[in-house]
Design an enzyme around this catalytic site. Structure first.
Site, PDB file in Angstrom:
ATOM      1  CD  GLU A  37      44.082  36.438  48.254  1.00 38.43           C
ATOM      2  OE1 GLU A  37      42.936  36.635  47.640  1.00 38.43           O
ATOM      3  OE2 GLU A  37      44.743  35.466  48.602  1.00 38.43           O
ATOM      4  CB  THR A  43      42.365  40.833  38.050  1.00 30.36           C
ATOM      5  OG1 THR A  43      41.723  42.040  38.437  1.00 30.36           O
ATOM      6  CG2 THR A  43      43.425  40.767  37.386  1.00 30.36           C
ATOM      7  CG  LEU A  80      44.714  45.589  37.317  1.00 32.91           C
ATOM      8  CD1 LEU A  80      45.144  45.643  38.930  1.00 32.91           C
ATOM      9  CD2 LEU A  80      44.543  44.093  37.100  1.00 32.91           C
ATOM     10  CE1 TYR A 120      39.332  33.861  48.527  1.00 28.09           C
ATOM     11  CE2 TYR A 120      39.841  36.311  47.890  1.00 28.09           C
ATOM     12  CZ  TYR A 120      40.165  34.892  47.934  1.00 28.09           C
ATOM     13  OH  TYR A 120      41.267  34.414  47.244  1.00 28.09           O
ATOM     14  CG  ASP A 138      37.505  32.003  45.542  1.00 25.44           C
ATOM     15  OD1 ASP A 138      37.262  30.960  45.573  1.00 25.44           O
ATOM     16  OD2 ASP A 138      38.660  32.615  45.115  1.00 25.44           O
TER      17      ASP A 138
END
Length: 355
Positions: A37, A43, A80, A120, A138
């Site tokens: 997560e 991403t 990332l 979330y 989300d």
């Protein structure tokens, strides 16, 4: 109008037929679910999957991650972006080991106390690992619920997210919270996508508010626009025998904890005349100014960065002067540089120069 039970059943049925084969969906281990997560925040799955696999390989347990150095974590995260996520990941691992004996709490509110875990992520962990009935909300969920049910609350407002969370929990299948949450996220990712959703084969087409009212492109509503700041960077790439000079970036700006070259930042791109002046101010008069790179453009969420690089070949006296300038810059071998965590911008330059 779809009732909650029918919506959940149709959604889960769609998921069972269309879901992607992803490793974190095959485990109840909260560590691996949490890891996936955090990696997948902002991403795409295709980009995040190799990172997830590398993290699991290098840090198979939360204790392994907690005991790693921040440099190791940032190096593995390199590419990332949003490096605060990596630092929060590391801090959270330490908290779980220290405060919970290495075991993730199953309670939603306890999860919220952990570093980097918001509503979330807490809902995702509690439902996927512990089958707790907490609905995830989300970007995918905003899109699906706003389009199917015609929810026109502004998601960038204070009230909007609360409206969506309340509706999401009303629709949640309390007996199958994990399947439901996975289903609605997957549906938003590959069926009800932001652009060109597959409405022709959508199980909710007949009832979908957006489809039937020509509002697919206008839902969800988001009025606040992100302000993008332009930045102009010039990197001085100091070179001396067997190495390049880099520094670790400090707090208060992007790329905290990553390594880059000596930086000059102005409100416009500077040229070689300004570089020469900067070298003289540092007392570096025994150096050779080499080639100037092309202009690199690097886009972040809130920033658009324009950067160029100028090679500076240090003479022997200037190398000593650079050491004594208190610039917190050090010489590293090319082999060592490969192991340092660096911004993608720096990596691109190094690759282009075949360092």
């Amino acid at each position: 109008m779809l009732d909650s039970k029918l919506f959940a059943n149709q959604l889960i049925n769609w998921y069972e037929e269309n879901k992607r084969d992803l490793p974190w969906r095959k485990t109840k281990d909260p560590y691996r679910i949490w890891l996936s997560e955090i990696i997948l925040q902002q991403t795409r799955v295709a980009q995040g999957l190799p990172y997830y696999e590398r993290f699991v390989e290098q840090f198979p347990t939360i204790n392994d991650l907690a005991n790693a150095s921040e440099t190791e974590v940032l190096r593995l995260w390199q590419g990332l972006g949003y490096y605060s996520r990596a630092r929060n990941l590391h801090s959270c691992a330490k908290m779980v080991v220290k405060d919970f004996d290495g075991v993730f709490p199953s309670d939603f509110n306890e999860l919220l106390k952990l570093k980097g875990i918001g509503r979330y992520t807490a809902a995702a962990i509690s439902s996927s690992a512990f089958n707790e009935p907490n609905a995830v909300v989300d970007g995918n969920v905003y899109r699906v619920l706003s389009r199917v049910f015609g929810i026109e609350e502004d998601i960038s407002s204070t009230k909007g997210p609360k409206v969506f969370e309340k509706r999401a929990n009303e629709l949640l299948d309390k007996e199958r919270p994990n399947q439901y949450n996975q289903a609605i996220m997957e549906f938003g990712a590959i069926q009800c996508s932001p652009k060109s959703p597959a409405c022709g084969v959508c199980p909710f087409r007949d009832e979908c508010f957006a489809f039937n009212n020509n509002k697919i492109d206008s839902l969800p509503v988001k009025t606040k626009k992100t302000k993008v700041r332009k930045r102009y960077l010039t990197y001085l790439v100091f070179q001396s025998e067997e190495g390049l000079w880099l520094k670790e970036r400090g707090n208060g700006d992007v790329w905290q904890g990553l390594f880059d070259f000596y930086l000059i930042e102005e409100n416009k791109q500077i040229g070689l005349d300004e570089v020469i002046l900067a070298l003289h101010k540092m007392g570096l008069t025994d150096s050779i100014i080499g080639e100037e790179s092309k202009l690199y453009e690097h886009v972040l969420t809130h920033q658009r960065i324009f950067a160029n690089f100028v090679k500076i070949e240090l003479g022997n006296e200037d190398e000593a002067r650079l050491k004594n300038n208190h610039l917190e810059i050090e010489k590293y071998s090319l082999e060592h540089i490969n192991s340092l965590p660096k911004p993608v911008l720096i990596c691109k330059y190094l690759e282009d120069q075949c360092f």
